[in-house]
Write a protein that holds these residues in place. Structure first.
Motif, short mmCIF file in Angstrom:
data_model
loop_
_atom_site.label_atom_id
_atom_site.label_comp_id
_atom_site.label_asym_id
_atom_site.label_seq_id
_atom_site.Cartn_x
_atom_site.Cartn_y
_atom_site.Cartn_z
N MET A 83 0.86 -1.18 0.00
CA MET A 83 0.00 0.00 0.00
C MET A 83 0.90 1.23 0.00
O MET A 83 1.79 1.35 0.83
CB MET A 83 -0.91 -0.01 1.23
N GLN A 84 0.62 2.12 -0.95
CA GLN A 84 1.40 3.35 -1.07
C GLN A 84 0.46 4.55 -1.17
O GLN A 84 -0.51 4.51 -1.93
CB GLN A 84 2.26 3.33 -2.33
N PRO A 85 0.77 5.66 -0.47
CA PRO A 85 0.03 6.88 -0.71
C PRO A 85 0.53 7.50 -2.02
O PRO A 85 1.74 7.67 -2.20
CB PRO A 85 0.36 7.76 0.49
N VAL A 86 -0.39 7.79 -2.92
CA VAL A 86 -0.01 8.34 -4.22
C VAL A 86 -0.78 9.63 -4.48
O VAL A 86 -1.96 9.76 -4.16
CB VAL A 86 -0.23 7.33 -5.37
N LEU A 87 -0.07 10.57 -5.09
CA LEU A 87 -0.64 11.86 -5.47
C LEU A 87 -0.86 11.85 -6.97
O LEU A 87 0.06 11.53 -7.73
CB LEU A 87 0.32 12.98 -5.07
N GLU A 88 -2.08 12.17 -7.41
CA GLU A 88 -2.35 12.26 -8.84
C GLU A 88 -1.61 13.48 -9.40
O GLU A 88 -1.73 14.58 -8.86
CB GLU A 88 -3.86 12.40 -9.06
N THR A 89 -0.85 13.28 -10.46
CA THR A 89 0.01 14.36 -10.95
C THR A 89 -0.70 15.38 -11.81
O THR A 89 -0.24 16.51 -11.90
CB THR A 89 1.21 13.78 -11.72
N GLY A 90 -1.79 15.06 -12.45
CA GLY A 90 -2.49 16.03 -13.28
C GLY A 90 -1.71 16.39 -14.53
O GLY A 90 -0.74 15.73 -14.90
N ALA A 91 -2.13 17.47 -15.17
CA ALA A 91 -1.48 17.92 -16.40
C ALA A 91 -0.16 18.61 -16.09
O ALA A 91 -0.02 19.28 -15.06
CB ALA A 91 -2.40 18.87 -17.16
N ALA B 116 -6.03 16.98 -1.82
CA ALA B 116 -4.77 16.37 -2.27
C ALA B 116 -5.15 15.20 -3.17
O ALA B 116 -5.30 14.07 -2.70
CB ALA B 116 -3.92 15.91 -1.09
N PRO B 117 -5.37 15.45 -4.47
CA PRO B 117 -5.86 14.41 -5.37
C PRO B 117 -5.00 13.16 -5.34
O PRO B 117 -3.78 13.22 -5.41
CB PRO B 117 -5.79 15.07 -6.75
N GLY B 118 -5.65 12.02 -5.23
CA GLY B 118 -4.93 10.75 -5.18
C GLY B 118 -5.58 9.82 -4.18
O GLY B 118 -6.79 9.82 -4.01
N GLY B 119 -4.77 9.04 -3.49
CA GLY B 119 -5.28 8.09 -2.51
C GLY B 119 -4.24 7.04 -2.21
O GLY B 119 -3.04 7.25 -2.39
N PHE B 120 -4.69 5.87 -1.78
CA PHE B 120 -3.80 4.76 -1.48
C PHE B 120 -3.89 3.74 -2.61
O PHE B 120 -4.98 3.36 -3.03
CB PHE B 120 -4.17 4.09 -0.16
N ARG B 121 -2.74 3.32 -3.09
CA ARG B 121 -2.66 2.29 -4.13
C ARG B 121 -2.19 0.99 -3.49
O ARG B 121 -1.22 0.98 -2.73
CB ARG B 121 -1.69 2.74 -5.22
N VAL B 122 -2.89 -0.10 -3.80
CA VAL B 122 -2.54 -1.42 -3.27
C VAL B 122 -2.23 -2.33 -4.44
O VAL B 122 -3.03 -2.45 -5.37
CB VAL B 122 -3.70 -2.01 -2.43
N THR B 123 -1.08 -2.98 -4.38
CA THR B 123 -0.69 -3.90 -5.44
C THR B 123 -0.58 -5.31 -4.86
O THR B 123 0.09 -5.51 -3.84
CB THR B 123 0.67 -3.49 -6.05
#
Length: 198
Positions: free
Chosen positions: A1-9, A74-81
């Protein structure tokens, strides 16, 4: 699980501080291992998501919303792989790291979690297991199942990653934006829904 920020344009004209070349509309992992340029990109993205009324000087004008707004994004969320199947549970559009504590409600079994759309990721507890559905509208049926205790450990690790990022960003701000460093560090902690450290 990683906190990730959406990078946008990408913003080719941004020049208030150095930033990294990041993939547009991708994700930037937030933790204590970012380069100074990646921290600059993360601060740029969070400030841009909260941009509001202007202030007198260029950095303060750009940071104004982040430093003054009551509700921060803070656009994004948690990513789980899933290391076995390769399935990736990623936050969708309109999800934000400011809402990450909803994962705790899922772990407690008091709520189902909705984590944006495109993909329509969702999580719910079934007894001692939490089921993460990668996309509820897709027919793939990709699901990641975790024991509740395992999810709690992952959440604690992701929260620590966010704290490490804020600490790193505070050091970055002391060098890049010394007049705004303290306020910026506090604003980032609020934007990432971090309780004050004991």
């Amino acid at each position: 699980m990683q906190p990730v920020l959406e990078t946008g344009a990408a913003d080719e004209d941004f020049a208030l501080w150095p930033t990294a070349a990041v993939e547009p509309y991708g994700f930037l992992v937030l933790d204590g291992r970012l380069t100074p340029q990646e921290v600059g990109s993360a601060v740029w993205r969070i400030a841009d998501a909260n941009e509001d009324a202007p202030a007198p000087d260029p950095p303060a004008a750009f940071l104004y919303g982040l430093l003054t707004a009551e509700h921060l994004l803070a656009p994004g969320g948690f990513r789980v792989t899933d290391g076995v199947t390769g399935a990736v549970f990623a936050p969708g559009c309109c999800n934000g790291l400011e809402e990450w504590r909803e994962w705790l409600d899922v772990a407690d079994g008091t709520a189902e979690g909705w984590f944006g759309h495109d993909p329509h990721a969702a999580a719910e507890r079934h007894g001692g297991t939490v089921r993460l559905t990668v996309d509820t509208r897709a027919g793939s049926g990709q699901v990641i199942e975790l024991p509740v205790d395992g999810l709690r450990r992952l959440l604690a690790g992701a929260e620590q990653d966010l704290r490490d990022f804020v600490r790193l960003a505070g050091c970055w701000a002391e060098r890049q934006l010394p007049g705004h460093a303290r306020a910026l560090t506090a604003a980032l902690a609020r934007a990432l829904a971090l309780e004050p450290s004991p």
